[in-house]
Design a protein around this motif. Structure first.
Motif, PDB file in Angstrom:
ATOM      1  N   CYS A  30      -9.655   4.048  -6.076  1.00  0.00           N
ATOM      2  CA  CYS A  30     -10.658   4.787  -6.854  1.00  0.00           C
ATOM      3  C   CYS A  30     -10.319   6.258  -7.065  1.00  0.00           C
ATOM      4  CB  CYS A  30     -12.015   4.728  -6.142  1.00  0.00           C
ATOM      5  SG  CYS A  30     -12.685   3.083  -5.925  1.00  0.00           S
ATOM      6  N   ASP A  31      -9.387   6.779  -6.324  1.00  0.00           N
ATOM      7  CA  ASP A  31      -9.139   8.222  -6.315  1.00  0.00           C
ATOM      8  C   ASP A  31      -8.008   8.594  -7.267  1.00  0.00           C
ATOM      9  OD1 ASP A  31      -9.736  10.790  -4.489  1.00  0.00           O
ATOM     10  OD2 ASP A  31      -7.605  10.707  -4.973  1.00  0.00           O
ATOM     11  N   PRO A  32      -8.293   9.324  -8.350  1.00  0.00           N
ATOM     12  CA  PRO A  32      -7.254   9.681  -9.330  1.00  0.00           C
ATOM     13  C   PRO A  32      -6.121  10.515  -8.727  1.00  0.00           C
ATOM     14  CG  PRO A  32      -9.452  10.105 -10.209  1.00  0.00           C
ATOM     15  CD  PRO A  32      -9.616   9.826  -8.750  1.00  0.00           C
ATOM     16  N   GLN A  33      -6.446  11.408  -7.807  1.00  0.00           N
ATOM     17  CA  GLN A  33      -5.405  12.247  -7.203  1.00  0.00           C
ATOM     18  C   GLN A  33      -4.457  11.410  -6.360  1.00  0.00           C
ATOM     19  OE1 GLN A  33      -7.669  15.307  -5.145  1.00  0.00           O
ATOM     20  NE2 GLN A  33      -7.524  16.671  -6.914  1.00  0.00           N
ATOM     21  N   ALA A  34      -4.997  10.448  -5.629  1.00  0.00           N
ATOM     22  CA  ALA A  34      -4.149   9.556  -4.839  1.00  0.00           C
ATOM     23  C   ALA A  34      -3.253   8.732  -5.756  1.00  0.00           C
ATOM     24  CB  ALA A  34      -5.006   8.638  -3.977  1.00  0.00           C
ATOM     25  N   ALA A  35      -3.810   8.268  -6.869  1.00  0.00           N
ATOM     26  CA  ALA A  35      -3.020   7.487  -7.828  1.00  0.00           C
ATOM     27  C   ALA A  35      -1.871   8.314  -8.389  1.00  0.00           C
ATOM     28  CB  ALA A  35      -3.918   6.981  -8.953  1.00  0.00           C
ATOM     29  N   GLU A  36      -2.162   9.556  -8.772  1.00  0.00           N
ATOM     30  CA  GLU A  36      -1.117  10.440  -9.308  1.00  0.00           C
ATOM     31  C   GLU A  36      -0.041  10.707  -8.261  1.00  0.00           C
ATOM     32  OE1 GLU A  36      -0.701  11.682 -12.292  1.00  0.00           O
ATOM     33  OE2 GLU A  36      -2.627  11.405 -13.311  1.00  0.00           O
ATOM     34  N   MET A  37      -0.461  10.888  -7.018  1.00  0.00           N
ATOM     35  CA  MET A  37       0.489  11.147  -5.933  1.00  0.00           C
ATOM     36  C   MET A  37       1.422   9.956  -5.731  1.00  0.00           C
ATOM     37  SD  MET A  37       0.961  10.114  -2.540  1.00  0.00           S
ATOM     38  CE  MET A  37      -0.677   9.626  -2.010  1.00  0.00           C
ATOM     39  N   ILE A  38       0.862   8.748  -5.728  1.00  0.00           N
ATOM     40  CA  ILE A  38       1.672   7.540  -5.522  1.00  0.00           C
ATOM     41  C   ILE A  38       2.701   7.399  -6.636  1.00  0.00           C
ATOM     42  CG2 ILE A  38       1.591   5.011  -5.503  1.00  0.00           C
ATOM     43  CD1 ILE A  38      -1.210   5.341  -4.143  1.00  0.00           C
ATOM     44  N   VAL A  39       2.288   7.631  -7.860  1.00  0.00           N
ATOM     45  CA  VAL A  39       3.216   7.526  -8.994  1.00  0.00           C
ATOM     46  C   VAL A  39       4.291   8.597  -8.911  1.00  0.00           C
ATOM     47  CG1 VAL A  39       3.411   7.705 -11.502  1.00  0.00           C
ATOM     48  CG2 VAL A  39       1.577   6.342 -10.496  1.00  0.00           C
TER      49      VAL A  39
END
Length: 290
Positions: free
Chosen positions: A25-34
């Motif tokens: 659910c967390d956009p910042q976590a998603a960006e970090m993973i990518v």
């Protein structure tokens, strides 16, 4: 990004426990993973289990193309809508079971090695990993999210009780690093444990030219099938082409104490066992012909 809860609610979809669905659910976590994927505009990404698109969108903004492979047919149209709403035209959404998909076909079509990305459900994570190992000629690197328990098994060193077949297989052909840990509150529905993101960089194929890989993988499978047995007993039970006494002789020649357990052996030990097995079984076959 629109929250998974909102997307699912808008399409009257409930997460399936049987599919291990916990949506990031967390956009910042998603960006970090990518970002941990180190993508460039020439990269082709295969995303396993894109769900509602949390990782799909940032990956598509950085890569040449994304193949998003989703097994849950209920999520296909919502995912396509999310991609369209983001104005992205470099995403192919595929309604497929990843275990019935040969990513080497995508590799041949793309003309370059793939980057594999995904938030993997616990129940199928091990199978997906072993499939990637066996098809790694098509994969440059992978950034995958696991429940913490499996992530620790993947990274476990020899002598650790969590060390096993997957640990050996990945150490044999890849470099591993844990790049992030995520708390349960970043997912919907909330899982009961933390998650870890692991980066896997595969070594150039085939990795160990003097090793019969099919034999090597069969050997480590047998070695860890009965963890409480000694390595001699485990291998002689799982690989019956040679006798228990021959296994004892083989292990001694390979520099391995027959009474130790598989979890104490490193990749080099298993490779030595593999080479000696190949030599001994070959000699026995020649003797039978004579």
């Amino acid at each position: 990004m629109t929250s998974p809860r909102t997307i699912l609610s808008g399409h009257d979809i409930s997460p399936k426990k049987s599919l291990g669905q916990n949506f990031l659910c967390d956009p910042q976590a998603a960006e970090m993973i990518v970002r941990k994927c180190g993508l460039s505009k020439s990269d082709v990404v295969v995303e396993v289990g894109p769900g509602t698109g949390a990782l799909t969108l940032p990956a598509a903004r950085q890569a040449a193309w994304v193949y998003a492979i989703e097994t849950d047919g209920r999520l296909i149209e919502p995912l396509k809508e999310t991609v369209r709403a983001a104005g992205l035209d470099n995403v192919t959404v595929l309604h497929r079971d990843i275990m019935k998909t040969d990513i080497r076909e995508i590799y041949r079509e793309a003309g370059r090695k793939l980057v594999v990305l995904g938030n993997l459900p616990y129940y199928i994570s091990s199978q997906i990993l072993m499939d990637l190992v066996e098809k790694r000629e098509a994969v440059d690197r992978a950034v995958l999210m696991f429940q913490q328990e499996l992530a620790r098994r993947i990274a476990a060193p020899p002598g650790n009780r969590e060390y096993g077949r997957i640990s050996v297989a990945l150490r044999y052909c890849a470099e591993l690093s844990t790049v992030a840990r995520l708390k349960p509150n970043l997912f919907f529905p909330r899982p009961g444990v933390d998650s870890e993101v692991v980066r896997i960089v595969f070594r150039p194929w085939p990795g160990n030219g003097d090793c019969d890989e099919a034999l090597f993988f069969a050997m480590i499978k047998s070695a860890f099938a009965t963890r409480r047995k000694t390595i001699k007993n485990a291998l002689s039970a799982g690989m019956t082409k040679i006798s228990a006494s021959a296994w004892e002789e083989l292990l001694v020649r390979a520099g391995v104490v027959p009474t130790v357990r598989a979890e104490t052996l490193d990749v080099g030990d298993f490779l030595n066992i593999c080479r000696h097995y190949k030599t001994m079984s070959g000699s026995m076959a020649r003797e039978e012909k004579q």
